[in-house]
Design a protein around this motif. Structure first.
Motif, PDB file in Angstrom:
ATOM      1  N   GLN A 143       0.933  -1.194   0.030  1.00 13.57           N
ATOM      2  CA  GLN A 143       0.039   0.021  -0.003  1.00 13.57           C
ATOM      3  C   GLN A 143       0.943   1.424  -0.040  1.00 13.57           C
ATOM      4  O   GLN A 143       0.360   2.385   0.168  1.00 13.57           O
ATOM      5  CB  GLN A 143      -0.726   0.161   1.254  1.00 13.57           C
ATOM      6  N   GLU A 157      -9.727   2.929  17.077  1.00 10.01           N
ATOM      7  CA  GLU A 157     -10.573   1.653  16.415  1.00 10.01           C
ATOM      8  C   GLU A 157      -9.782   0.664  17.002  1.00 10.01           C
ATOM      9  O   GLU A 157      -8.616   0.402  17.279  1.00 10.01           O
ATOM     10  CB  GLU A 157     -10.775   1.536  14.955  1.00 10.01           C
ATOM     11  N   SER A 181      -6.170  -8.340   5.866  1.00 13.11           N
ATOM     12  CA  SER A 181      -6.713  -7.580   7.017  1.00 13.11           C
ATOM     13  C   SER A 181      -5.950  -6.189   7.066  1.00 13.11           C
ATOM     14  O   SER A 181      -6.478  -5.252   7.384  1.00 13.11           O
ATOM     15  CB  SER A 181      -6.654  -8.219   8.363  1.00 13.11           C
ATOM     16  N   GLU A 190      -3.687  -4.784   4.897  1.00 16.47           N
ATOM     17  CA  GLU A 190      -3.844  -4.136   3.677  1.00 16.47           C
ATOM     18  C   GLU A 190      -5.269  -3.216   3.579  1.00 16.47           C
ATOM     19  O   GLU A 190      -5.200  -1.934   3.249  1.00 16.47           O
ATOM     20  CB  GLU A 190      -3.724  -5.094   2.679  1.00 16.47           C
ATOM     21  N   ALA A 191      -6.278  -3.809   3.868  1.00 16.59           N
ATOM     22  CA  ALA A 191      -7.694  -3.272   4.039  1.00 16.59           C
ATOM     23  C   ALA A 191      -7.756  -1.876   5.002  1.00 16.59           C
ATOM     24  O   ALA A 191      -8.278  -1.072   4.343  1.00 16.59           O
ATOM     25  CB  ALA A 191      -8.740  -4.237   4.284  1.00 16.59           C
ATOM     26  N   LEU A 192      -7.086  -2.181   6.156  1.00 16.59           N
ATOM     27  CA  LEU A 192      -6.981  -1.035   7.117  1.00 16.59           C
ATOM     28  C   LEU A 192      -6.267   0.278   6.537  1.00 16.59           C
ATOM     29  O   LEU A 192      -6.753   1.232   6.505  1.00 16.59           O
ATOM     30  CB  LEU A 192      -6.813  -1.716   8.498  1.00 16.59           C
ATOM     31  N   ALA A 205      -5.653   0.707   3.422  1.00 17.55           N
ATOM     32  CA  ALA A 205      -6.053   1.450   2.212  1.00 17.55           C
ATOM     33  C   ALA A 205      -7.273   2.365   2.832  1.00 17.55           C
ATOM     34  O   ALA A 205      -7.410   3.330   2.152  1.00 17.55           O
ATOM     35  CB  ALA A 205      -6.752   0.167   1.215  1.00 17.55           C
ATOM     36  N   ARG A 206      -8.056   2.032   3.446  1.00 15.97           N
ATOM     37  CA  ARG A 206      -8.844   2.836   4.105  1.00 15.97           C
ATOM     38  C   ARG A 206      -8.328   4.026   4.846  1.00 15.97           C
ATOM     39  O   ARG A 206      -8.871   5.170   4.583  1.00 15.97           O
ATOM     40  CB  ARG A 206      -9.817   2.060   5.035  1.00 15.97           C
ATOM     41  N   LEU A 207      -7.336   3.840   5.494  1.00 16.12           N
ATOM     42  CA  LEU A 207      -6.775   4.982   6.140  1.00 16.12           C
ATOM     43  C   LEU A 207      -6.095   6.108   5.247  1.00 16.12           C
ATOM     44  O   LEU A 207      -5.828   7.242   5.472  1.00 16.12           O
ATOM     45  CB  LEU A 207      -5.749   4.679   7.440  1.00 16.12           C
TER      46      LEU A 207
END
Length: 667
Positions: free
Chosen positions: A469, A617, A658, A660-662, A664-666
């Protein structure tokens, strides 16, 4: 007195209630050895005019090595036939250290090595005290010989008449050794207790105490009978109190050895002093035939009792109080046989006794044979491990199938990314984090991972996610140190973990100054964690510990968010009640190693700490392994745990999506 010492030690190791200080029998052995060995050396100086080092060491070889060699070889066979497979390699390494008269240093290092902290009890742990004594047997005659030579050289230069034994000079030198050693003992007990407990420098004063008594034995023997009777009674009472009241893991002034070791040591000196000038009531009581016989076989019994308890207990699947007593008594039978047919005959073998050189060569052969046999046993164990162990796991349709897992359970304990050698997971004493950069070094966003050894566990997944990322990832961790704002008791070093508090202050200041986009916080929270009340120093237990950890995490999170930094608390799978890789190897089934989820574990300190806080979070990594009321130690074809609480690198890398998704969102 040797009988008193061995009985106390064996009953303590067998778990007899009310004898929490039975380990002080070893202290009694130290004092007796210092007294007897120094007395022997003084008589040699008086009779021969010097210390015959080769003669002394040859006698020690004949006295000690035949019995210990037999016990070590038998223990090695027991290790590879009766211990669980994953415990064998470390136990065989312990055996090699014991063979080389240095087991005490092996166990001091093990006790202060965080990564080795969870290993099983060693079958040769008791050899630590023999290591101390054997090192004493090397150094002590050299010291006395050096003093004798120096004093006589001084007499020749000044024209004074040489004396037989330089008692006064020896007393000053040995007293100085005793004082320096005791000061070191007290200091280390409060800063690094394993090195105080196992280390020769911190134990030398107990041997020196016996040596000082040997130097003054003639004067002490002239004391009135009533005084000696009082010394004997006081010594016996003191030992009784020590055996009943002391403990190895006390805190502060009660930590052992430290100041607490004065009680058994001085009690032993008092008992010996009482017997130097004639008979006493206590002396007659201790001279009954059964105690004399136990004293005769005490060395062999000491060698055999602990392997019986550890290996025998493992073979029986665990032994209760009666079973441990039975094992201890069985070891006494074996010890008596070994004493009758090995220890005593070889100690007085005429051919060996006539030649110091032959005795020393015989000792060298015994050491080499033991080392060679241990190497062969270790190679056999390694061959078994390298073959791979198929494990039964549920297949796609629920049927049971055999698979070779990743990593193989036999090597799962080594499946981690070593951060300590890189300076990226600080050891006990270090408090200033190094610059440890992972992920994408040129990335436009930055993350910091903070915590104890579990931060190192999480790095492989976050590192791969950062590379994918475009995030820089810093790891600033410290082994055994929770990032939550709490004070921890370091059970391995038996001291308050003040270095952890210093690290936490430094790393939070550094993190806030760096202004990363996100900080990940992860800390172990399990049954092995012990927190300390900062105001009164009392241990925090039960629900109060959960509340303390929650408040500590919340405090750190609020400090970071106040600086404008987003915080992610990582919620890990719960601690297993056993070693999962060991269970997989022994049971051969993933289902057999599943365990009930701990009560209330879903209400974790992480989730409670994040409740109601903005910019905080929780990343839940635990639900996948504990989807219901049962926690699994295998996920698909991966071993989840490398020990009771740390996850394998292989499994953490599978969690990369998991992370990577976090990110990417941040981002």
């Amino acid at each position: 007195m040797r009988a008193l010492a061995i009985i106390a030690v064996v009953l303590y190791h067998a778990g007899v209630p009310g004898l929490t200080g039975g380990f002080v029998g070893v202290d009694l052995f130290f004092v007796v050895s210092g007294f007897l060995i120094t007395g022997l050396l003084l008589r040699e100086v008086a009779g021969r005019g010097q210390v015959d080092l080769s003669r002394f060491w040859a006698r020690r070889v004949r006295r000690l090595l035949p019995a210990s060699t037999l016990a070590l070889l038998a223990t090695g066979i027991g290790i590879v036939t009766l211990l669980p497979l994953l415990e064998r390699s470390a136990a065989l390494v312990d055996l090699q250290w014991a063979t080389l008269f240095s087991a005490n240093w092996r166990f001091a290092l093990q006790e202060t090595d965080y990564l080795a902290g969870g290993r099983a009890t060693s079958p040769v742990l008791h050899f630590w005290s023999l290591g101390v004594e054997e090192q004493f047997y090397v150094v002590w005659p050299l010291l006395i010989a050096l003093v004798v030579v120096a004093v006589r050289a001084l007499h020749r230069r000044t024209g004074a008449t040489p004396s037989g034994v330089p008692t006064r000079t020896l007393t000053v030198v040995i007293a100085a050794v005793a004082v320096a050693s005791f000061v070191e003992c007290v200091r280390l007990t409060t800063t690094n207790q394993p090195f105080a407990f196992f280390g020769t420098p911190a134990r030398a004063w107990q041997l020196a105490a016996g040596a000082l008594l040997a130097l003054g034995a003639r004067q002490v023997g002239k004391l009135p009978a009533a005084v000696r009777q009082a010394l004997a009674v006081a010594g016996l009472i003191g030992l009784g109190v020590a055996v009943a009241a002391l403990s190895e893991g006390g805190r502060g002034g009660l930590a052992y050895p430290g100041w607490a070791s004065l009680l058994p040591t001085l009690s032993a000196v008092a008992l010996l002093a009482a017997g130097t000038g004639g008979d006493t009531l206590v002396g007659r009581a201790l001279s009954v035939q059964p105690l004399q016989w136990i004293g005769d076989v005490s060395y062999s019994w000491y060698l055999w009792h602990w392997p019986f308890l550890v290996i025998g207990g493992a073979a029986l699947g665990g032994a209760g109080p009666r079973g441990r007593i039975a094992l201890a008594l069985a070891s006494l039978v074996v010890a008596a046989v070994a004493y009758r047919f090995v220890e005593n005959p070889l100690r007085s073998a005429p051919r060996l006794a006539r030649s110091n050189r032959l005795s020393m060569a015989f000792g060298a052969v015994m050491v080499l044979v033991t080392l060679g046999a241990t190497q062969l046993l270790a190679a056999r164990t390694q061959d078994t491990v390298e073959k791979g162990i198929p494990i039964t796991v549920p297949g796609p349709d629920g049927e049971l199938v055999e698979r070779v897992l990743r990593p193989d359970p036999a090597v799962a304990a080594q499946d981690y990314r070593a951060m300590t050698p890189l300076g990226c997971a600080l050891s006990y004493e270090d408090t200033v984090p190094n610059e440890c950069l992972f992920g994408d070094p040129e990335g436009g966003r930055s993350a910091v991972l903070l915590g104890d050894s579990h931060s190192s566990v999480m790095l492989p997944g976050l590192d791969l996610a950062g590379q994918a990322q475009g995030w820089r990832v810093n790891l600033w961790g410290k082994n055994a140190c929770p990032i939550a704002d709490v004070t921890k008791w370091d059970d391995q070093r038996k001291a308050v973990f003040t270095e952890c508090d210093e690290y936490r202050t430094a790393v939070l200041e550094r993190t806030i100054a760096a202004q990363p986009d996100v900080v990940f916080l992860v800390s172990a929270y399990n049954s092995t964690t012990t927190l300390i009340d900062r105001t009164g120093g009392a241990e925090i237990t039960g629900a109060a510990m959960h509340a303390e950890m929650t408040a500590g995490l919340r405090s750190v999170a609020q400090r970071l968010t106040a600086a404008g930094i987003h915080v992610v608390l990582i919620d890990e799978p719960p601690q297993a009640p056993f070693d999962p890789p060991d269970c997989l190897v022994e049971q051969g089934s993933a289902e057999a190693c599943a365990f009930p989820a701990p009560e209330g574990w879903r209400m974790s300190p992480e989730s409670d700490a994040a409740d109601g806080l903005a910019d905080v979070e929780v990343l839940d990594l635990s639900t996948a392994t504990c989807p219901g009321e049962t926690c699994h130690v295998v996920a698909e074809d991966m071993v989840v745990y490398r020990d009771q609480s740390h996850l394998t690198k292989t499994y953490v890398e599978s969690l990369t999506p998991s992370f990577e998704a976090l990110l990417a969102r941040l981002g």
